[in-house]
Design a protein around this motif. Sequence first.
Motif, mmCIF file in Angstrom:
data_model
loop_
_atom_site.group_PDB
_atom_site.id
_atom_site.type_symbol
_atom_site.label_atom_id
_atom_site.label_comp_id
_atom_site.label_asym_id
_atom_site.label_seq_id
_atom_site.Cartn_x
_atom_site.Cartn_y
_atom_site.Cartn_z
ATOM 1 N N LYS A 129 0.856 -1.195 0.000
ATOM 2 C CA LYS A 129 0.000 0.000 0.000
ATOM 3 C C LYS A 129 0.887 1.238 0.000
ATOM 4 O O LYS A 129 1.776 1.377 0.847
ATOM 5 C CB LYS A 129 -0.915 0.012 1.219
ATOM 6 C CG LYS A 129 -1.943 -1.101 1.223
ATOM 7 C CD LYS A 129 -2.871 -0.991 2.432
ATOM 8 C CE LYS A 129 -3.881 -2.114 2.441
ATOM 9 N NZ LYS A 129 -4.780 -2.031 3.622
ATOM 10 N N PRO A 147 1.150 5.522 -0.052
ATOM 11 C CA PRO A 147 0.369 6.685 0.373
ATOM 12 C C PRO A 147 -0.021 7.566 -0.800
ATOM 13 O O PRO A 147 0.645 7.586 -1.839
ATOM 14 C CB PRO A 147 1.317 7.427 1.322
ATOM 15 C CG PRO A 147 2.687 7.009 0.882
ATOM 16 C CD PRO A 147 2.549 5.583 0.409
ATOM 17 N N ARG A 184 -0.231 10.768 -3.060
ATOM 18 C CA ARG A 184 0.722 11.842 -3.334
ATOM 19 C C ARG A 184 -0.040 13.149 -3.497
ATOM 20 O O ARG A 184 -1.108 13.179 -4.110
ATOM 21 C CB ARG A 184 1.529 11.536 -4.596
ATOM 22 C CG ARG A 184 2.427 10.338 -4.417
ATOM 23 C CD ARG A 184 3.354 10.147 -5.603
ATOM 24 N NE ARG A 184 2.652 9.680 -6.791
ATOM 25 C CZ ARG A 184 3.232 8.996 -7.774
ATOM 26 N NH1 ARG A 184 4.518 8.700 -7.691
ATOM 27 N NH2 ARG A 184 2.551 8.613 -8.829
ATOM 28 N N ASP A 244 7.783 -3.120 1.717
ATOM 29 C CA ASP A 244 6.405 -2.667 1.908
ATOM 30 C C ASP A 244 5.476 -3.850 2.135
ATOM 31 O O ASP A 244 4.550 -3.780 2.950
ATOM 32 C CB ASP A 244 5.931 -1.869 0.689
ATOM 33 C CG ASP A 244 6.562 -0.489 0.639
ATOM 34 O OD1 ASP A 244 6.487 0.138 -0.428
ATOM 35 O OD2 ASP A 244 7.127 -0.052 1.654
ATOM 36 N N ASN A 290 3.102 -4.389 5.360
ATOM 37 C CA ASN A 290 1.656 -4.494 5.288
ATOM 38 C C ASN A 290 1.145 -5.845 5.747
ATOM 39 O O ASN A 290 -0.010 -5.975 6.129
ATOM 40 C CB ASN A 290 1.172 -4.229 3.860
ATOM 41 C CG ASN A 290 1.188 -2.750 3.554
ATOM 42 O OD1 ASN A 290 0.335 -2.003 4.019
ATOM 43 N ND2 ASN A 290 2.166 -2.311 2.791
ATOM 44 N N SER A 318 -2.344 0.643 9.820
ATOM 45 C CA SER A 318 -2.655 1.397 8.607
ATOM 46 C C SER A 318 -3.380 0.541 7.581
ATOM 47 O O SER A 318 -4.012 1.052 6.670
ATOM 48 C CB SER A 318 -1.370 1.958 7.974
ATOM 49 O OG SER A 318 -0.556 0.907 7.515
ATOM 50 N N THR A 320 -5.929 6.698 3.606
ATOM 51 C CA THR A 320 -4.574 7.226 3.563
ATOM 52 C C THR A 320 -3.709 6.650 2.459
ATOM 53 O O THR A 320 -2.559 7.044 2.329
ATOM 54 C CB THR A 320 -3.879 6.982 4.911
ATOM 55 O OG1 THR A 320 -3.833 5.575 5.150
ATOM 56 C CG2 THR A 320 -4.619 7.674 6.054
ATOM 57 N N PHE A 321 -4.204 5.717 1.676
ATOM 58 C CA PHE A 321 -3.373 5.085 0.655
ATOM 59 C C PHE A 321 -4.050 5.141 -0.709
ATOM 60 O O PHE A 321 -5.270 5.264 -0.824
ATOM 61 C CB PHE A 321 -3.041 3.633 1.033
ATOM 62 C CG PHE A 321 -4.249 2.748 1.181
ATOM 63 C CD1 PHE A 321 -4.749 2.051 0.091
ATOM 64 C CD2 PHE A 321 -4.880 2.605 2.406
ATOM 65 C CE1 PHE A 321 -5.868 1.245 0.210
ATOM 66 C CE2 PHE A 321 -6.001 1.791 2.536
ATOM 67 C CZ PHE A 321 -6.493 1.112 1.447
ATOM 68 N N ASP A 322 -3.222 5.043 -1.739
ATOM 69 C CA ASP A 322 -3.692 5.005 -3.123
ATOM 70 C C ASP A 322 -4.437 3.681 -3.330
ATOM 71 O O ASP A 322 -3.916 2.605 -3.046
ATOM 72 C CB ASP A 322 -2.473 5.100 -4.044
ATOM 73 C CG ASP A 322 -2.832 5.190 -5.513
ATOM 74 O OD1 ASP A 322 -3.925 4.740 -5.892
ATOM 75 O OD2 ASP A 322 -2.010 5.699 -6.286
#
Length: 344
Positions: free
Chosen positions: A128, A130, A132, A156, A160, A167, A173-175
């Motif tokens: 995941k 974040p 931009r 990453d 995750n 998170s 909070t993530f794309d």
Amino acid sequence: MKRALGPALKILALRMPTLAIPALAIPALLFASTMQAADAPVVVTSIKPIHSLVSAIMQGVGEPELIVDGAASPHTYNLKPSNARALQEAKVIFWVGPGLEAFLEKPLQALGRDASIAALDDAPGLVKLPFREGGAFEPHDDAPEHESASGQHQADAAHNADPGNDSDHDHGTFDTHLWLDPMNAKAMAAMITTTLVAADPANALTYQGNAKALDDRLDALDAEIKGVVAPVKGKPFIVFHDAYQYFEHRYGIRVAGSITVSPETIPGAERVSEIHRKVGELGATCVFAEPQFEPRLVNVVIEGTRAKSGVLDPEAATLKAGPDLYFTLMRGIANSMKDCLSSA
């Protein structure tokens, strides 16, 4: 003539019972086929890339329904009455999550507990990234970032997969364009398989066998795309909206920025003017439109520059839904990048 026909008729008469047996079996076969189709669970999916993965795993059992069909985008979609009915009838529902398909959040909350609802942005093992801000219009330090892309991907993924990583459950909070990395597609496919087996254990072996075949195809696709984009990795380009960073991180390509951070917000004249200036400053070789959104903005951005225009389709707006769509989608993105950047 009468003497010649006599034996022929006798032979035909002897064969008649044998010919009649398959005919008598036809209704039974049709009944069995109908019963098999009736046994398939009603499965509903949100968007085409997810529908494609679910279709591949359900082959031989049934076909999932699709909500966001045609050239529609989940960013701007409004639920139809037919979609609402499909959700009410579903035994299993797959979506990415509220960060992408916000239009589904309340309808899904309103459903009873009969349906199994799987938000695939909770799949274990997902990478995941974040969001931009500001379109990411800054030059990159190419070599260190690109050479470490695979290592960063693994780091990453480990982060995750950590059960203590809160998170994972923070959808804002993530794309959410998670599927644009085939390794994320593998993680989602694993969750899809687990969900289908739990909802329909009678077809577990079929789901699991299809999932293994899909995993192998995704690994082969990943290797194929690496070879396609390798010659153009260092060339900067601009996209319509910031949807491609999973593709960027997986394959080490260089996106210099986006015309808009979110497709729900069309940029104003000042923003377009700024991007036009940045195209020249950064030496962007291509600016990519998307089929669902206004292409005129791209033409304005490249006017008077050496940049070329192309089209990327991250949500498969122009593709026919089905089990092979995901592979066509990813190959299309890779080949569009290669073709435009190679000619620039």
